[in-house]
Enzyme design. Structure first.
Site, PDB file in Angstrom:
ATOM      1  N   ASP A 116       0.823  -1.201   0.000  1.00 18.81           N
ATOM      2  CA  ASP A 116       0.000   0.000   0.000  1.00 18.81           C
ATOM      3  C   ASP A 116       0.861   1.256   0.000  1.00 18.81           C
ATOM      4  O   ASP A 116       2.066   1.213   0.270  1.00 18.81           O
ATOM      5  CB  ASP A 116      -0.899   0.024   1.239  1.00 18.81           C
ATOM      6  CG  ASP A 116      -1.870  -1.141   1.289  1.00 18.81           C
ATOM      7  OD1 ASP A 116      -2.343  -1.557   0.214  1.00 18.81           O
ATOM      8  OD2 ASP A 116      -2.153  -1.629   2.399  1.00 18.81           O
TER       9      ASP A 116
ATOM     10  N   TYR B  87       6.993  -9.946   6.662  1.00 18.38           N
ATOM     11  CA  TYR B  87       6.808  -8.528   6.950  1.00 18.38           C
ATOM     12  C   TYR B  87       7.300  -8.211   8.360  1.00 18.38           C
ATOM     13  O   TYR B  87       7.258  -9.059   9.257  1.00 18.38           O
ATOM     14  CB  TYR B  87       5.330  -8.141   6.866  1.00 18.38           C
ATOM     15  CG  TYR B  87       4.793  -7.955   5.472  1.00 18.38           C
ATOM     16  CD1 TYR B  87       4.828  -6.702   4.857  1.00 18.38           C
ATOM     17  CD2 TYR B  87       4.225  -9.019   4.775  1.00 18.38           C
ATOM     18  CE1 TYR B  87       4.311  -6.518   3.578  1.00 18.38           C
ATOM     19  CE2 TYR B  87       3.712  -8.844   3.496  1.00 18.38           C
ATOM     20  CZ  TYR B  87       3.757  -7.594   2.907  1.00 18.38           C
ATOM     21  OH  TYR B  87       3.253  -7.419   1.641  1.00 18.38           O
TER      22      TYR B  87
END
Length: 278
Positions: free
Chosen positions: A52, A110
């Site tokens: 994003d 992540y």
């Protein structure tokens, strides 16, 4: 036709996400422009994972199919010469013809960073979430462990079309210290076969409720079981999140040796987060 793999790092602050959009600055758009400038080819560059706006990467992987005769070192140097300062190629490799950065991947990792100091460190403002308070790390660790294994993560994603599965397999999780700029930060790290849209940020936002004592570990588990997004916490801000690795089965990519990076004069050991074949 050759298939070239690219290992990318970028600061996502000024990108409107990784995926190409018309007349908007994106990672994919910058890569494709640099590729055309270097090779005079217009090619679609495919990324392993979509990030994003505001999300960073140190281990994003992409591939491009090309007829260029440039060697890998020339591709590496040439792309970096044409890329903006907030996006850089960390390694290049020759991949097998049917390699696909997204569909060949078997694991993605992540890291989300949180600074719990009383005052924020300005140098970290674009990469770390500042939370001036005490967090119960033991409770957060216990809650995060509940996500390991194969589960339906519908509670930790935005609305998804009914035909798309929200089942994912979480391979491992970790909550622990992370030092940066001589600052002790809290790192939330997760690895899965794939992630849903906003999944990591929603998990982090809900974990923060656990860390602050506003949700118990058992209640966190109930959120997972409920498959109801309304029971989860708020979505954590994008800027604390970094895609650190994408991993593939062995034999798909022959990466350039670290000793041959750029000037070829100094041997640089490849960090573990850059080892993309297991």
């Amino acid at each position: 036709m050759r298939t070239i793999a690219l290992l990318l790092a970028y600061d996502g602050t000024d990108f409107a996400g990784s995926q190409w959009q018309t007349d908007i600055r994106t990672v994919q758009g910058a890569l494709e422009s640099a590729w055309e400038a270097l090779t005079q080819e217009r090619r679609r560059i495919v990324l392993a994972g979509r990030t994003d706006a505001g999300v960073h990467a140190t281990g994003q992987v992409a591939h491009v199919q090309t007829t260029t005769r440039h060697n890998l070192q020339t591709i590496w140097r040439g792309l970096n010469a044409h890329l903006p300062v907030d996006l850089a190629i960390q390694n290049v490799g020759e991949a097998v013809p049917d390699f696909h950065a997204r569909f060949s991947a078997i694991q993605r990792e992540y890291r989300y960073l949180i600074d719990c100091a009383a005052a924020p460190l300005p140098q970290l403002r674009h990469q770390v979430l500042h939370y001036a308070g005490t967090l119960d790390v033991a409770a957060m660790t216990a809650a995060l462990k509940l996500l390991e294994g194969t589960h339906d993560f519908a509670a930790f994603t935005t609305a998804t079309p009914a035909q798309r599965s929200t089942v994912r397999t979480m391979y491992w999780t970790r909550v622990g210290d992370y030092e940066w700029f001589e600052r002790r930060l809290l790192a939330i790290e997760v690895a899965a076969n794939a992630f849903l849209q906003h999944m990591v940020r929603m998990i982090v936002g809900t974990l923060l409720l656990v860390g602050r004592g506003r949700m118990t570990v058992d209640q966190f588990g109930e959120v997972l079981a409920s498959r109801d997004r309304r029971l989860a916490g708020p979505t954590a801000p994008a800027h604390g999140l970094t895609l650190t690795a994408v991993r593939y089965p062995p034999g798909l990519i022959r990466w350039v040796e670290p000793s041959k990076r750029q000037n070829g004069t100094t041997k640089v050991e490849q960090p573990s987060s850059y080892v993309h074949e297991e």
